[in-house]
Design an enzyme around this catalytic site. Structure first.
Site, PDB file in Angstrom:
ATOM      1  N   TRP A   1       0.834  -1.212   0.000  1.00  0.00           N
ATOM      2  CA  TRP A   1       0.000   0.000   0.000  1.00  0.00           C
ATOM      3  C   TRP A   1       0.859   1.249   0.000  1.00  0.00           C
ATOM      4  O   TRP A   1       0.556   2.213  -0.691  1.00  0.00           O
ATOM      5  CB  TRP A   1      -0.965  -0.005   1.193  1.00  0.00           C
ATOM      6  CG  TRP A   1      -1.943  -1.138   1.145  1.00  0.00           C
ATOM      7  CD1 TRP A   1      -2.078  -2.142   2.060  1.00  0.00           C
ATOM      8  CD2 TRP A   1      -2.925  -1.409   0.133  1.00  0.00           C
ATOM      9  NE1 TRP A   1      -3.080  -3.009   1.667  1.00  0.00           N
ATOM     10  CE2 TRP A   1      -3.607  -2.583   0.499  1.00  0.00           C
ATOM     11  CE3 TRP A   1      -3.277  -0.764  -1.069  1.00  0.00           C
ATOM     12  CZ2 TRP A   1      -4.634  -3.138  -0.277  1.00  0.00           C
ATOM     13  CZ3 TRP A   1      -4.295  -1.317  -1.838  1.00  0.00           C
ATOM     14  CH2 TRP A   1      -4.961  -2.481  -1.453  1.00  0.00           C
TER      15      TRP A   1
ATOM     16  N   ASP B   1      -1.705   6.486   6.549  1.00  0.00           N
ATOM     17  CA  ASP B   1      -2.762   5.589   6.078  1.00  0.00           C
ATOM     18  C   ASP B   1      -3.045   4.639   7.241  1.00  0.00           C
ATOM     19  O   ASP B   1      -2.209   3.815   7.597  1.00  0.00           O
ATOM     20  CB  ASP B   1      -2.262   4.834   4.837  1.00  0.00           C
ATOM     21  CG  ASP B   1      -3.234   3.753   4.362  1.00  0.00           C
ATOM     22  OD1 ASP B   1      -4.275   3.540   5.005  1.00  0.00           O
ATOM     23  OD2 ASP B   1      -2.933   3.114   3.331  1.00  0.00           O
TER      24      ASP B   1
ATOM     25  N   LYS C   1     -12.137  -2.178   6.994  1.00  0.00           N
ATOM     26  CA  LYS C   1     -11.356  -3.152   7.746  1.00  0.00           C
ATOM     27  C   LYS C   1     -11.824  -3.242   9.202  1.00  0.00           C
ATOM     28  O   LYS C   1     -11.950  -4.311   9.749  1.00  0.00           O
ATOM     29  CB  LYS C   1      -9.861  -2.779   7.726  1.00  0.00           C
ATOM     30  CG  LYS C   1      -9.288  -2.487   6.341  1.00  0.00           C
ATOM     31  CD  LYS C   1      -8.895  -3.732   5.581  1.00  0.00           C
ATOM     32  CE  LYS C   1      -8.694  -3.528   4.082  1.00  0.00           C
ATOM     33  NZ  LYS C   1      -7.737  -2.540   3.669  1.00  0.00           N
TER      34      LYS C   1
HETATM   35  C1  LIG Z   1      -7.107  -2.097   2.277  1.00  0.00           C
HETATM   36  C2  LIG Z   1      -6.061  -1.054   2.359  1.00  0.00           C
HETATM   37  C3  LIG Z   1      -5.943  -0.029   1.395  1.00  0.00           C
HETATM   38  C4  LIG Z   1      -6.822   0.053   0.187  1.00  0.00           C
HETATM   39  O1  LIG Z   1      -8.065   0.511   0.520  1.00  0.00           O
HETATM   40  P1  LIG Z   1      -9.210   0.775  -0.559  1.00  0.00           P
HETATM   41  O2  LIG Z   1     -10.263   1.388   0.295  1.00  0.00           O
HETATM   42  O3  LIG Z   1      -9.573  -0.560  -1.144  1.00  0.00           O
HETATM   43  O4  LIG Z   1      -8.683   1.692  -1.593  1.00  0.00           O
HETATM   44  C5  LIG Z   1      -4.964   0.927   1.585  1.00  0.00           C
HETATM   45  N1  LIG Z   1      -4.149   0.897   2.638  1.00  0.00           N
HETATM   46  C6  LIG Z   1      -4.224  -0.079   3.574  1.00  0.00           C
HETATM   47  C7  LIG Z   1      -3.294  -0.062   4.737  1.00  0.00           C
HETATM   48  C8  LIG Z   1      -5.186  -1.075   3.460  1.00  0.00           C
HETATM   49  O5  LIG Z   1      -5.271  -2.044   4.390  1.00  0.00           O
END
Ligand SMILES: *Cc1c(COP(=O)(O)O)cnc(C)c1O
Length: 356
Positions: free
Chosen positions: A99, A166, A190
């Site tokens: 990511w 993030d 998540k």
């Molecule tokens: C799942 C995830 C993403 C991607 O998220 P989307 O909402 O599908 O774009 C980005 N960063 C992390 C740490 C993730 O776990």
């Protein structure tokens, strides 16, 4: 048979939040209509939206000067929205997984990107330390929890420039000091809500400093001004997020959930370290994620991986196959995952060991 939901995302939510959401699909707030078929500008939904924004502030203890934004597009859209708003000349990135690599790729469209450190040399099985953050960068970007590789930065880092994080897969998993961050974003699917909702927590005085013109939808100020109602927000996902946050508040908040999360991850890592057949992919305990636990079969037992997966699946374990970049197994232990499910997985590992 009882299913134990270890999915990485979208993933387990509190049963209570799902039941309340199911009720609202049939009849929202006793108004005789479904939450799926009413205006996002109705007074009933407006109240839900404002309460959810307020719950974010309360549970995360967000200080004055910060704003919360709800939007669509996923964390992946934030990979370019963040630099769009904040990157004037140069940004620094810590690369700890797939990511963060994607975030770097998107930031390069907007200016210089300096990767201060990367753990790619060891397939992202550790968190780099001892790097220098350039003081002339517009911001420093990290991924606090690496959902795919099972590493996590659990302390709030010191940074000489605004820290951008993030937190898609560990927001609300522990108390944190929001004042150490300039901006926090994530997809809600998540640990919070069904897919469709993206959250951004931003220190307002960082905005409006770049020279480039900003289209309305990518300009955070648009959404701040309208309490996330500039366009149609993900109504249903916001409703479920509110139910999850109410559940979390009733439980006792972030201190309590952190204790529970530590207990769950300790139980599973303890078994992985003890069990003769398995090994954790992240060797250093401080770097291990308490949300996503990655492990494989030891080299000499590699041929048993398929058999264990079949056995665990038969025992009701769901979603424990590792990501293709890591292999083996990944058990995601998000907030709503009960200790009993982790114990059930541990029991599986012990029985499997006894039979081999
Ligand atoms: C799942 C995830 C993403 C991607 O998220 P989307 O909402 O599908 O774009 C980005 N960063 C992390 C740490 C993730 O776990």
């Amino acid at each position: 048979m009882k299913k134990h939901n270890f999915n990485a995302g979208p993933s387990i939510l509190p049963r209570e939040a799902i039941e309340k959401s199911a009720e609202a699909i049939l009849d929202f707030n006793g108004i005789g209509l479904s939450i799926l078929e009413i205006s996002h500008r109705s007074k009933e939904f407006d109240a839900v939206n404002l309460e959810t924004l307020a719950m974010f502030k309360e549970l995360l203890d967000i200080p004055e000067g910060y704003k919360v934004v709800f939007i669509g597009g996923g964390a992946s859209t934030q990979f370019f929205t963040v630099p769009y708003n904040l990157l004037q000349t140069k940004a620094a990135y810590l690369v700890t997984g797939a990511w963060s690599k994607k975030a770097v790729k998107e930031a390069k469209y907007f200016g210089d990107v300096q990767v201060v450190a990367s753990s790619e040399d060891k397939n992202f099985t550790y968190i780099p330390r001892g790097y220098q953050i350039p003081t002339d960068a517009d911001y420093f970007h990290i991924t606090t929890n690496n959902t795919i590789f099972g590493t996590e930065i659990r302390q709030d880092l010191d940074s000489p420039v605004p820290l951008v994080a993030d937190m898609s897969s560990d927001i609300f998993s522990r108390p944190m000091d929001v004042s150490k961050y300039g901006l926090i974003y994530g997809g809600a699917q998540k640990n919070l809500a069904p897919a469709g909702l993206t959250f951004v927590i931003v220190k307002e005085d960082l905005l409006g400093k770049v020279d480039r013109p900003l289209p309305s939808m990518v300009d955070y100020r648009t959404h701040i001004k309208s309490d996330s109602m500039y366009n149609t927000p993900p109504v249903f996902a916001i409703f479920t997020a509110l139910q999850t946050l109410k559940w979390l508040k009733n439980l006792g908040g972030l201190k309590v959930i952190e204790k529970m999360n530590l207990e769950k991850s300790k139980l599973l890592y303890g078994e992985i370290d003890r069990n003769r057949l398995f090994v954790a992919t992240v060797p250093v305990p401080e770097d291990r994620s308490i949300m996503n636990v990655c492990f494989v079969m030891k080299e000499e037992y590699k041929e048993l991986e398929k058999e264990f997966l079949t056995y665990a699946t038969e025992q009701g374990m769901v979603g424990i196959k590792g990501h293709r970049d890591v292999g083996g197994f990944r058990a995601s232990l998000y907030n709503a995952m009960p200790l009993e499910s982790v114990q059930a997985l541990v029991n599986c590992m012990q029985k499997f060991e006894a039979n081999h």
